[in-house]
Design an enzyme around this catalytic site. Structure first.
Site, PDB file in Angstrom:
ATOM      1  CG  HIS A 101      -1.856  -1.001   1.557  1.00 35.79           C
ATOM      2  ND1 HIS A 101      -1.518  -1.973   2.300  1.00 35.79           N
ATOM      3  CD2 HIS A 101      -3.149  -1.203   1.204  1.00 35.79           C
ATOM      4  CE1 HIS A 101      -2.494  -2.886   2.390  1.00 35.79           C
ATOM      5  NE2 HIS A 101      -3.435  -2.320   1.824  1.00 35.79           N
ATOM      6  CG  ASP A 104       1.885  -0.990   3.392  1.00 38.87           C
ATOM      7  OD1 ASP A 104       0.907  -0.612   4.470  1.00 38.87           O
ATOM      8  OD2 ASP A 104       1.373  -1.931   2.645  1.00 38.87           O
ATOM      9  CG  ASP A 296      -4.623 -10.968  -0.797  1.00 42.40           C
ATOM     10  OD1 ASP A 296      -3.543 -10.873  -1.079  1.00 42.40           O
ATOM     11  OD2 ASP A 296      -5.173 -10.021  -0.252  1.00 42.40           O
ATOM     12  CG  ASP A 307      -9.485 -11.137   6.677  1.00 44.23           C
ATOM     13  OD1 ASP A 307      -8.899 -12.173   6.545  1.00 44.23           O
ATOM     14  OD2 ASP A 307      -9.392 -10.056   6.010  1.00 44.23           O
TER      15      ASP A 307
HETATM   16  C1  XLS Z   1      -8.161  -6.650   4.197  1.00 44.12           C
HETATM   17  C2  XLS Z   1      -7.490  -6.939   3.019  1.00 44.12           C
HETATM   18  C3  XLS Z   1      -6.255  -6.050   2.348  1.00 44.12           C
HETATM   19  C4  XLS Z   1      -5.934  -6.124   1.151  1.00 44.12           C
HETATM   20  C5  XLS Z   1      -5.193  -4.980   0.595  1.00 44.12           C
HETATM   21  O1  XLS Z   1      -8.615  -7.580   4.544  1.00 44.12           O
HETATM   22  O2  XLS Z   1      -7.099  -8.266   2.636  1.00 44.12           O
HETATM   23  O3  XLS Z   1      -5.148  -6.271   3.311  1.00 44.12           O
HETATM   24  O4  XLS Z   1      -5.412  -7.267   0.561  1.00 44.12           O
HETATM   25  O5  XLS Z   1      -5.710  -3.475   0.846  1.00 44.12           O
HETATM   26 NI    NI Z   2      -6.410  -9.134   1.058  1.00 47.50          NI
HETATM   27 NI    NI Z   3      -8.232  -9.718   4.168  1.00 42.69          NI
END
Ligand code: XLS
Ligand code: NI
Ligand code: NI
Length: 438
Positions: A101, A104, A296, A307
């Protein structure tokens, strides 16, 4: 060099019999499968955020990790120290990609001007780092969820001044992604939704989002970025109702705003389960609508309703998902990142390596299983056979638009019996997956 990872030697493939926790047992980057190496198929990326930006703090307590680059203010020196540490880690792990990001990587900014300057400064330094490293950029993204300005939404904020700030962030982050030769650009909409309908004009917010994503696409073409743009679906957390709930919802959104040929999805398994789906459902929905992009690969905790972004370790789940990914043609511009968010007690440098080695080994194993499942055609031939009736007769006519409801009804009426039930053979098919999960 950061010094933080100095006691860890570069990670090598040692094979399944190795007892070295700091070696790959299954991820053999040069192993050829279906005409390409494992490294080329999986396109693994390490993410910046949980690994290099998070200090282990949770809602009940402060940081536990003691990462030196996070110990003081987030200024230019800290951003550079973080960059050094990140690339030191990448070079030792040897994965081909990373992702970030904007916030980041950069020193914290107080004003819009500072945002642009601080980000530009670190992008220059990142470019210089990349010139001396094998690690390439998989995707970039703008963080439009952490700062308090985004509490009521990013591009779906009721205040257009906030949306201007989103434009500022995305413009610069997309341009940086282009300059760093990224393969994709992600829009994750954690704040793109609402907490209560009582203060929300839903249609207006959806139209804002539609126009915003269109502007991003227009800008991509204006600057000549050839990578893909992906939305990352998630049903909730942090916002109660998120507009990008799941793949099917995102497809409906893209279709409504004429973006379905321009934007794909970055699927996260833990987001799938939060939406009440399994991982492979989301992959196959994306294949079905031609919007599959990237993954991801984070796992959740089956007992938690949030999450947890942990590295993948479920062989069967990932064998299934990779089977459907391969069936759809595999990764093109996309790849495999997993956030590898270590637990708060995992406070050592080694722990970051264990998480990534574990994730890469698991994905390599699951990938080889998936390739074998493709090769046997046991699953695909069953499905082909199950739908064979549509290639001729009334089935073919209906799908070609050559049969009306009357025609179909008449065909049914003219048969003396109603259709006999046919087994779906679920148990037989599940056993095939078990047989190939090894
Ligand atoms: C959050 C998301 C985030 C995205 C990137 O739940 O997974 O980390 O992957 O902004
Ligand atoms: Ni993500
Ligand atoms: Ni996530």
């Amino acid at each position: 060099m950061s010094g933080y990872f100095d006691h860890i030697a570069p990670i090598r493939y040692e094979g399944p019999d190795s007892n070295n926790p700091l070696a790959f047992k299954f991820y053999d980057p040069k192993k050829m499968v279906m005409g390409k190496t494992i490294e080329e198929h999986l396109r693994v990326a390490v993410c910046y955020w949980h690994n290099f930006c998070w200090d282990g703090a949770d809602v009940f307590g402060g940081g536990t990790f003691g990462r030196p680059w996070l110990s003081g203010a987030n200024n230019h020196q800290a951003a550079e120290a973080k960059l050094d540490a990140a690339f030191d880690f990448f070079d030792r792990l040897g994965q081909p990609f990373f992702c970030f990001h904007d916030t980041d990587v950069m020193a914290e900014a107080q004003t819009p001007k500072e945002h642009v300057e601080n980000f530009a400064e670190i992008v220059d330094k990142t470019e210089a780092k990349m010139a001396n490293s094998k690690t390439k950029l998989l995707w970039g993204t703008a963080n439009m969820f952490s700062h308090p300005r985004y509490m009521a939404g990013a591009s779906t904020n009721p205040n257009p001044d906030v949306v201007e700030f989103c434009a500022l962030q995305v413009k610069h982050c997309l341009e940086a992604t282009h300059r760093l030769d990224g393969s994709g650009y992600v829009l994750w909409g954690g704040r793109e939704g609402y907490d209560t309908i009582l203060n929300t004009d839903v249609r207006h917010e959806m139209d804002q989002l539609g126009r915003f994503v269109s502007m991003v696409v227009e800008h991509k073409h204006k600057i000549g970025f050839k990578g893909d743009i992906w939305i990352e679906p998630k049903p909730h957390e942090p916002t109660k109702h998120q507009y990008d709930r799941d793949v099917a919802t995102v497809y409906g959104f893209l279709k409504t705003y004429g973006l379905e040929k321009e934007v794909g999805v970055n699927i996260e398994p833990n987001h799938a389960t939060l939406a009440g789906h399994n991982f492979e459902h989301e992959v196959e929905m994306a294949n079905a609508f031609g919007i599959f992009g990237s993954i991801d690969f984070n796992r959740g905790d089956p007992q938690n309703g949030w999450d947890t972004d942990q590295f993948p370790n479920d062989l069967r789940e990932n064998t299934m998902a990779l089977y459907y990914i391969l069936k759809g043609g595999g990764f093109k511009n996309g790849g495999a990142n997993f956030d590898a968010k270590v637990r708060r007690q995992s406070c050592d440098a080694e722990d970051l390596f264990h998480a990534h080695i574990g994730g890469m080994d698991l994905l390599a194993r699951a990938f080889i299983n998936a390739a074998e499942l493709i090769k046997t055609e046991k699953l695909s031939s069953f499905v082909d056979n199950r739908y064979a009736g549509w290639t001729s007769g009334m089935g073919a006519k209906m799908m070609a638009g050559e049969a009306s409801l009357d025609d179909m009804a008449e065909a049914a009426f003219n048969k003396d019996v109603s259709p006999a039930p046919l087994s779906g053979r679920q148990e037989y098919l599940e056993n095939i997956v078990t047989q190939y999960t090894k």
